[in-house]
Structure formats: structure tokens, C-alpha cells
Design an enzyme around this catalytic site. Structure first.
Site, PDB file in Angstrom:
ATOM      1  N   GLY B  70       0.831  -1.200   0.000  1.00  0.00           N
ATOM      2  CA  GLY B  70       0.000   0.000   0.000  1.00  0.00           C
ATOM      3  C   GLY B  70       0.857   1.237   0.000  1.00  0.00           C
ATOM      4  CB  SER B  71       0.128   4.764   0.595  1.00  0.00           C
ATOM      5  OG  SER B  71      -0.430   4.798   1.900  1.00  0.00           O
ATOM      6  CD  GLU B  90       7.350  -5.633  -1.383  1.00  0.00           C
ATOM      7  OE1 GLU B  90       7.775  -4.745  -2.150  1.00  0.00           O
ATOM      8  OE2 GLU B  90       8.071  -6.567  -0.962  1.00  0.00           O
ATOM      9  CG  LEU B  91       5.716   0.635   1.991  1.00  0.00           C
ATOM     10  CD1 LEU B  91       6.376   1.474   3.069  1.00  0.00           C
ATOM     11  CD2 LEU B  91       4.281   0.292   2.374  1.00  0.00           C
ATOM     12  CB  CYS B 124       5.097  -1.213  -6.553  1.00  0.00           C
ATOM     13  SG  CYS B 124       3.682  -1.623  -5.540  1.00  0.00           S
ATOM     14  CD  GLU B 218       3.751   4.484  -5.986  1.00  0.00           C
ATOM     15  OE1 GLU B 218       3.396   4.660  -4.814  1.00  0.00           O
ATOM     16  OE2 GLU B 218       3.917   3.360  -6.496  1.00  0.00           O
TER      17      GLU B 218
END
Lengths: 178, 320
Positions: B70-71, B90-91, B124, B218
């Protein structure tokens, strides 16, 4: 293309009981420690493309979250003792199951995530592969033999390292909208 | 999803999946298959829920590992509340790709056209910043723009669609606002730059600056920003200057450049002669810096989901 018609709110919308029949993919309970539970707190899953109703999904509440954690804790006493061949067999079956339902999974992803169907099929193929590789890797969780005789007097000692299952795992995916 | 569930089962761990609120159905269907395959019933849950109600999944110490995608804001916050458990995060990223003067320019353009716009950039490891050497810049840009203009935008169910909608209106409005900011700051829209509901037209921007949000944050949308360079060392530093560090790409045949980039760029993975978007599920995959903690990829995720237990034997030869 009429933009007003297709704008979709980012807010999750609660489902109206009557509407579930119109949802292309139908209505789903939450899967709570192996049981399907329709909690009554149902939300709509809508297409990011045209706001069509894709599914109605019942959300877990505090009781269901507790049941999931408690169930996982009990189940760990079973899963931690599953032999490699059994874990591999289960993972192979999941891989085969996804493959058998390839188009259904791809359409589901295309509908709820708005992913183009070609890309969705590739994602499904990737999942088939991932579970197959997992079946192979499940049989290769190796450990070590560690020489301990680094100091005089330790000659009589032997050490083995095994990798053991950790315990219940949570996989949480947050909204993909940043 | 599969890349989180499969290693847990391989490792012998029960799993509770809390899917994204907009996309629960594929997770629920996977849960059904896991049950049917014979995995112990109580060891699989798929629980769509609000972030608030899901708090015990993060905080309860009966859970031994939380793997979150996520963020960054949410991810690091959850880690802070995670108690004793292991955490994999996992950002996301704002991946950079370098196209050097000795690159196969047409191939690089083909891969950027795929990696920058696949799933409307909502990955991502989507390509977001491309640094092209001045000698091949025009050739690369022409090739890229030509390919991007051929992408078919529209209904995800249509077989010919390459780029579908963003996940919701908020995402589309955010991309629009960032592009407007870039244009106001002097960026040039070479193609795209328009919204139609939740559809954002695949966009290539030139003359961008690193401070613009389309460069340093991002974007998670179908957008690629271009930089031109003459000094490869500066380009390597620029790719590395990101707060994120998931994967990067480098198109070159020069081994010493590959070595320098591999040493310098702080990322989970450097893809040579491909874009940052390359991933197979058996390779180690993960981020550093804002991009997260821990590694996915089957063997590596299994390591995270198991632990070492030591047995020592003292083979005493006592007195008889």
C-alpha cells in the site's frame, strides 16, 4: 463518452439488499476461518470503468476478525506439521484450480480492478505459475549443519538448524489508490 | 495476492487476507480454491473490512507476520503499531530508467511503452522517470511517443484495450492536478494530458524538474516523464536521488556502467536491458528507503515466513 455518468466515487458504498441480484459476479460472504459468513454489512464493488455493479461483498466485523485470528492460531497446530508432500500437493491443486478457471478469474479482475482483460489473463497465468513454484519450493525448505568445534573442548558438540513455520500470517492490501 | 498467499502455505503458516476494499472478489475466489484444495479450513480467511476494524490483524501478537502492500504513509504507520510481529512492507516507487547512448533504442522505447502504462501505471514498479542520453534522446522520444499514441484506451473488457481506467475518480483527479502543476512549471505534454472520467490518457512529459510531484512522488498513473543527460554519472545519481528504491532499469551494453549503477543505485533490484517493471515471482523482490522492508519472491518470502530453530547435541562420553 459522458464523463458524468462514469465518474465513480472513491467512497465505498453500502449495498442495498435488493441490488445483489444485478451484480454480475454475485454476492459473497466473508471467508472467516474456513466458513462463509454473510455479516449483513455489505458493500458494493463497482466497475472503475462504468460504475456498473460488479459484486456485493459482506465485510468482516470485529467478531469475524477475532474468529479469523483465533481460527488461524488453532490451525497453526495442524499446518506446522504438514509434511512437504502434502503442502506441495495442496499448492499444485490451487495452481490447477486457477488454471481451470482462468477466464473467470481474468474477467473478475477486469471487472473489479478495471485491468484490461489481456493484462488480467497475464496476471492469472502468473498466479498459476506462482503456486506451482511454491509447490516446488515447499519441498526445499532446507536447514544447516553448523560445525561448533571452533574452540578446544567443543569437539563433542553438533548443531543443526531447521527452518520452522513462523505462525499465522496476515496479508493486507490497502487501497491501491495512492 | 498470489505472491503473498503461496509462500505462506508453502511455509506451513495459516493466512488471513485482508483485500483492498475496491478489489475483494478475486481474493475471495482464491480463498475458495485454497479451501477446495484441502488446506485446513481454519487456516484460510479472506476478510474484507475497514482499516479500523482490521486493526487487530496489525496489532495482535497471535499474528506473527504482517505483509502489507500500500502507500508509504499507511505502511510505516502500521509498522509502528505492529508489536512483536515481523513486518514486510511493499510501498511503491517512482521508478527511474536510464537509456544510454549505446542502448537498443527501439527496444528501450518498446519496453517503456509497456512498463510505463501497463494497468494504467498502477504498479509499484511502473516506469515513471526516463533519463535518455542526449545523443539518442530525439530518436528515443519519437519512438516512444509513436508507440504510446497507438495504445488503445477504454473498456477493460474489450480485447484490444491496452489502458483502462484508474481505480477511482480520486486517482484520476490527482494525476490531473499533478500534470497541471508540471505544465504550469514549464513541462511539455508530448502526448496525452487529458482526462475522461476515470480514464487518464497515457501521457509523456518533457522538460520536467525533479521537484515536480510527477517526478519526485509516486504518480501511480499512466505517465512517464523524460529527462535528457550527457553525463551518465549524473544520470545514475539522479535515478538514485529518489526517496523510493524498489526497482530501476538501465539500457546499455557497457559493463562498467552496469557495475557503477549496481553499486550506486540504492534499490531492491536493477534490471539491465529492461525496465523497472520486470518481475517474475521466483526472483527476490522488494524495496529499500520509502519503498519498504523485506523481500517477496517465493524462496525469499518463505524465508521471511519461517524461522531458524537450533538444535545442539552435546555428545557426552561420561564416565562408565
Amino acid at each position: 463518452m459522458a464523463t458524468g455518468d462514469r465518474l465513480r466515487e472513491s467512497v465505498v458504498r453500502k449495498a442495498d439488499q435488493a441490488g445483489a441480484g444485478d451484480a454480475e459476479l454475485g454476492e459473497f460472504g466473508a471467508l472467516v476461518a474456513g466458513q462463509w459468513i454473510k455479516t449483513g454489512d455489505a458493500i458494493e464493488v463497482r466497475s472503475p470503468y462504468n460504475d456498473a455493479l460488479v459484486a456485493v461483498v459482506h465485510r468482516a466485523g470485529a467478531d469475524e476478525i477475532e474468529a479469523a485470528i483465533a481460527g488461524a492460531t488453532r490451525a497453526f497446530e495442524v499446518t506446522r506439521l504438514l509434511p512437504s508432500w502434502r503442502r506441495a500437493e495442496i499448492l499444485e491443486a490451487i495452481s490447477a484450480g486457477i488454471k481451470a478457471q482462468r477466464e473467470d478469474f481474468a474477467r473478475t479482475i477486469a471487472l473489479e480492478a478495471g485491468k484490461p482483460i489481456k493484462t488480467a489473463r497475464a496476471e492469472v497465468d502468473r498466479a498459476v505459475f506462482t503456486f506451482k513454484v511454491a509447490a516446488e519450493e515447499s519441498k526445499r525448505i532446507y536447514g544447516e549443519i553448523v560445525p561448533l568445534d571452533w574452540l578446544p573442548g567443543t569437539e563433542e558438540r553438533m548443531a543443526f538448524v531447521r527452518r520452522v513455520p513462523l505462525g499465522p500470517v496476515v496479508a493486507s492490501l490497502h487501497s491501491i489508490s495512492r | 495476492m498470489a505472491h503473498k498467499v503461496a509462500p505462506a502455505l508453502a511455509a506451513g503458516d495459516p493466512i488471513i487476507i485482508r483485500p483492498a476494499s475496491q478489489t475483494p472478489v478475486s481474493a475471495l475466489k482464491l480463498g475458495e480454491l485454497v479451501l477446495e484444495a484441502g488446506w485446513p479450513a481454519e487456516a484460510i480467511s479472506v476478510v474484507p473490512s475497514t482499516t479500523q476494524l482490521a486493526a487487530p490483524l496489525v496489532e495482535d501478537d497471535r499474528i506473527h507476520l504482517l505483509t502489507f502492500t500500500g502507500s508509504p504513509a499507511v505502511g510505516w504507520m502500521l509498522k509502528g503499531r505492529s508489536g512483536r510481529k515481523r513486518v514486510t512492507l511493499e510501498l511503491g516507487g517512482n521508478a527511474g530508467v536510464i537509456v544510454h547512448q549505446d542502448a537498443d533504442v527501439a527496444y528501450a522505447a518498446e519496453r517503456v511503452a509497456w512498463g510505463g502504462f501497463s494497468y494504467a501505471g498502477q504498479s509499484c514498479i511502473s516506469v515513471q522517470r526516463v533519463y535518455s542520453h542526449a545523443d539518442i534522446y530525439e530518436e528515443f522520444v519519437d519512438n516512444l511517443v509513436g508507440r504510446v499514441q497507438k495504445l488503445v484506451i477504454g473498456d477493460p473488457l474489450n480485447e484490444s484495450t491496452d489502458v483502462g481506467p484508474l481505480i477511482d475518480q480520486g486517482a484520476a483527479e490527482r494525476v490531473e492536478a499533478w500534470v497541471q502543476e508540471a505544465v504550469a512549471g514549464g513541462a511539455e505534454v508530448l502526448t496525452g494530458g487529458q482526462r475522461d472520467g476515470n480514464l487518464w490518457y497515457p501521457t509523456v512529459l518533457a522538460s520536467i524538474q525533479e521537484e515536480m510531484r510527477v517526478s519526485c512522488q509516486e504518480v501511480f498513473g499512466p505517465l512517464v516523464g523524460l529527462y535528457r543527460y550527457t553525463d551518465i554519472h549524473a544520470a545514475i545519481r539522479a535515478v538514485d536521488s529518489s526517496d523510493f528504491g524498489l526497482q530501476a532499469g538501465l539500457f546499455t551494453r557497457d559493463w562498467s556502467i552496469i557495475e557503477e549503477a549496481f553499486q550506486q543505485i540504492e534499490v531492491g533490484g536493477l534490471m539491465v536491458n529492461d525496465v523497472s517493471t520486470f518481475r517474475v515471482d521466483h526472483m527476490p523482490y522488494g524495496g529499500v528507503k520509502q519503498s519498504g522492508l523485506g523481500r517477496e519472491g517465493l524462496r525469499y518470502a518463505i524465508e521471511e515466513m519461517t524461522e531458524m530453530r537450533l538444535l545442539t547435541i552435546h555428545n557426552r562420553t561420561g564416565g562408565s
